[in-house]
Design a protein around this motif. Structure first.
Motif, PDB file in Angstrom:
ATOM      1  N   LEU A 195       6.785   0.583  -6.223  1.00 34.79           N
ATOM      2  CA  LEU A 195       6.996  -0.289  -5.150  1.00 34.79           C
ATOM      3  C   LEU A 195       6.755  -1.398  -5.254  1.00 34.79           C
ATOM      4  O   LEU A 195       7.649  -2.523  -4.742  1.00 34.79           O
ATOM      5  CB  LEU A 195       6.857   0.233  -3.335  1.00 34.79           C
ATOM      6  N   CYS A 196       5.532  -1.955  -5.522  1.00 35.04           N
ATOM      7  CA  CYS A 196       5.405  -3.342  -6.490  1.00 35.04           C
ATOM      8  C   CYS A 196       5.450  -3.613  -7.585  1.00 35.04           C
ATOM      9  O   CYS A 196       6.424  -4.822  -8.089  1.00 35.04           O
ATOM     10  CB  CYS A 196       3.907  -4.067  -5.904  1.00 35.04           C
ATOM     11  N   GLY A 197       4.562  -3.373  -8.765  1.00 38.47           N
ATOM     12  CA  GLY A 197       4.935  -3.678  -9.791  1.00 38.47           C
ATOM     13  C   GLY A 197       6.300  -3.437 -10.488  1.00 38.47           C
ATOM     14  O   GLY A 197       6.826  -4.501 -10.855  1.00 38.47           O
ATOM     15  N   GLY A 237      -3.427  -3.067   0.532  1.00 39.61           N
ATOM     16  CA  GLY A 237      -2.737  -2.061   0.351  1.00 39.61           C
ATOM     17  C   GLY A 237      -1.161  -1.761   0.255  1.00 39.61           C
ATOM     18  O   GLY A 237      -0.746  -2.031   1.543  1.00 39.61           O
ATOM     19  N   HIS A 238      -0.533  -1.757  -0.618  1.00 39.78           N
ATOM     20  CA  HIS A 238       1.350  -2.536  -0.502  1.00 39.78           C
ATOM     21  C   HIS A 238       2.155  -1.341  -1.211  1.00 39.78           C
ATOM     22  O   HIS A 238       3.273  -2.270  -1.211  1.00 39.78           O
ATOM     23  CB  HIS A 238       1.071  -4.101  -1.599  1.00 39.78           C
ATOM     24  N   GLN A 239       1.870  -0.205  -1.635  1.00 41.52           N
ATOM     25  CA  GLN A 239       2.964   0.380  -2.604  1.00 41.52           C
ATOM     26  C   GLN A 239       2.613   1.877  -2.482  1.00 41.52           C
ATOM     27  O   GLN A 239       2.056   2.179  -3.089  1.00 41.52           O
ATOM     28  CB  GLN A 239       2.477   0.338  -4.345  1.00 41.52           C
ATOM     29  N   VAL A 258      -3.031   0.475  -6.083  1.00 43.63           N
ATOM     30  CA  VAL A 258      -3.572  -0.671  -6.290  1.00 43.63           C
ATOM     31  C   VAL A 258      -2.886  -1.342  -7.070  1.00 43.63           C
ATOM     32  O   VAL A 258      -3.096  -1.365  -8.313  1.00 43.63           O
ATOM     33  CB  VAL A 258      -5.103   0.119  -7.258  1.00 43.63           C
ATOM     34  N   CYS A 259      -3.203  -2.935  -7.015  1.00 49.62           N
ATOM     35  CA  CYS A 259      -1.950  -4.150  -7.181  1.00 49.62           C
ATOM     36  C   CYS A 259      -2.804  -5.034  -7.260  1.00 49.62           C
ATOM     37  O   CYS A 259      -4.351  -5.379  -7.005  1.00 49.62           O
ATOM     38  CB  CYS A 259      -0.800  -4.300  -6.654  1.00 49.62           C
ATOM     39  N   ARG A 260      -2.806  -6.005  -8.343  1.00 48.04           N
ATOM     40  CA  ARG A 260      -3.369  -7.202  -8.756  1.00 48.04           C
ATOM     41  C   ARG A 260      -3.508  -8.218  -7.403  1.00 48.04           C
ATOM     42  O   ARG A 260      -4.909  -8.427  -7.033  1.00 48.04           O
ATOM     43  CB  ARG A 260      -3.169  -7.687 -10.457  1.00 48.04           C
ATOM     44  N   THR A 261      -3.244  -7.823  -6.492  1.00 49.17           N
ATOM     45  CA  THR A 261      -2.807  -8.599  -5.288  1.00 49.17           C
ATOM     46  C   THR A 261      -4.114  -8.659  -4.204  1.00 49.17           C
ATOM     47  O   THR A 261      -4.930  -8.418  -4.255  1.00 49.17           O
ATOM     48  CB  THR A 261      -2.308  -8.847  -5.314  1.00 49.17           C
ATOM     49  N   ASP A 262      -4.361  -6.860  -4.752  1.00 44.20           N
ATOM     50  CA  ASP A 262      -5.234  -6.428  -3.956  1.00 44.20           C
ATOM     51  C   ASP A 262      -6.177  -6.954  -4.311  1.00 44.20           C
ATOM     52  O   ASP A 262      -7.422  -7.177  -2.919  1.00 44.20           O
ATOM     53  CB  ASP A 262      -4.961  -4.368  -4.038  1.00 44.20           C
TER      54      ASP A 262
HETATM   55 ZN   LIG Z   1       1.115  -5.763  -5.725  1.00 43.68          ZN
END
Ligand SMILES: [Zn+2]
Ligand SMILES: [Zn+2]
Length: 339
Positions: free
Chosen positions: A150-152, A63-65, A41-45
């Protein structure tokens, strides 16, 4: 299958994501279907769910990771097998033909699509991804620990490149969330001296644990002039603070898809060939380079696990700065039910 769907953006405490039952999607000839084991769960989400980032489609599954196991492979996909563990990252597709795609800058492709923004992402038990945009992952190991890479991790890898960080550089990190905790490990691996400015006392302690040479508040100046700085906090004030701390010719890389604003600042801060650069998305090469380094160093990720049903709690915790490391949805328990 269960999926956390965004119909209407809203403040995270209002639980904008709704857990829905959906039919299991089938891949097109160029796609694969993935049974999700974990998704970061990323800040972009959070920015998407709260409406800071305009929706590209609605409803959408963010969700992108995502880490998962390939369940079905389209007829035209090569190099991906059923049963293989893969990662699905932010970049979902690019045109492959434009000046950016052909120059190794697919992160700038004007026709790029993004996981969890243009196409449904990993806050679900299954997702569909283009076969040439999934990343092979080691079959062993904890999928939850892999997800934040995968993202961070990948964007952090690109930040080091954009900031032209070299072995031995004096590097400043502004903000110390999930991505920065991975960046500091890569920078230390390169022999850099890392200075961390963050408002949070807990994050300052964590930075020292991970080998920071100096830590301070977001309004403090590191004791030395920096060769480069990377800003993670979604605040333009921090960008100006970073500019004040870099030497002549130094670079400030801004890792943010959304900033409130950048306050007016005197030209003297940019004078002497200081550079202010944004970092936009990641290429597949960034993701793969990061995954190689993750094994080599090896990178450690600190995660807080949430079941899919508690995705809104994960977003609230992220918004309120309560997550130590990275928030990750753990679907290893629920996905087996399938259907
Ligand atoms: Zn992200
Ligand atoms: Zn392109």
């Amino acid at each position: 299958m269960k999926a956390a769907v965004l119909h209407h953006p809203g403040p995270s405490p209002s639980a904008p994501l709704v857990l829905c039952d959906r039919s299991v999607p089938s891949p097109e000839p160029s796609e694969v279907s993935v049974r999700v084991e974990a998704c970061g769960v990323c800040r972009t989400d959070l920015q998407l769910v709260e409406g800071d980032l305009a929706l590209h489609r609605c409803p959408v599954v963010p969700g992108h990771q995502a880490v998962g196991v390939v369940e079905a492979v389209g007829a035209r996909v090569t190099g991906v097998q059923v049963g293989q563990r893969v990662g699905v990252a932010w970049i979902a597709s690019t045109c492959g033909r434009c000046r950016y795609c052909t120059a190794g800058l697919e992160n700038l492709c004007e026709d790029a699509t993004f996981t969890g923004w243009d196409v449904d992402g990993g806050f679900a038990e299954r997702l569909i991804a283009r076969g040439d945009f999934v990343h092979p992952l080691p079959p062993t190991g904890d999928p939850v620990a892999l997800a934040p890479l995968l993202c961070g991790g990948a964007i952090g890898y690109r930040c080091l490149h954009v900031a032209e960080v070299e072995p031995g550089s004096r590097l400043g990190l502004y903000g110390f969330g999930a991505s920065a905790t991975i960046v500091i490990q890569m920078a230390r691996h390169l022999g850099c001296e890392v200075h961390v400015c963050t408002r949070s006392a807990a994050e300052r302690r964590r930075a020292l644990d991970l080998g920071a040479a100096w830590v301070g508040g977001d309004d403090e100046r590191p004791p030395v002039a920096l060769d480069a700085a990377i800003t993670f906090a979604p605040s333009g004030d921090v960008v100006v603070a970073a500019l004040k701390s870099v030497r002549r010719g130094g670079i400030v890389a801004v890792n943010a898809i959304h900033l409130d604003r950048i306050p007016e600042f005197p030209y003297e801060l940019l004078w002497w060939e200081r550079q202010l650069r944004s970092v936009a998305n990641v290429t597949r090469d960034d993701v793969r380079g990061l995954l190689r380094l993750a094994v080599e160093i090896p990178l450690r990720t600190e995660v807080v696990r949430y079941p899919l049903a508690r995705v809104n709690d994960a977003l609230v915790d992220l918004a309120e700065g309560r997550v130590r490391g990275a928030a990750v949805l753990d679907l290893t328990g629920s996905a087996a039910a399938g259907g």
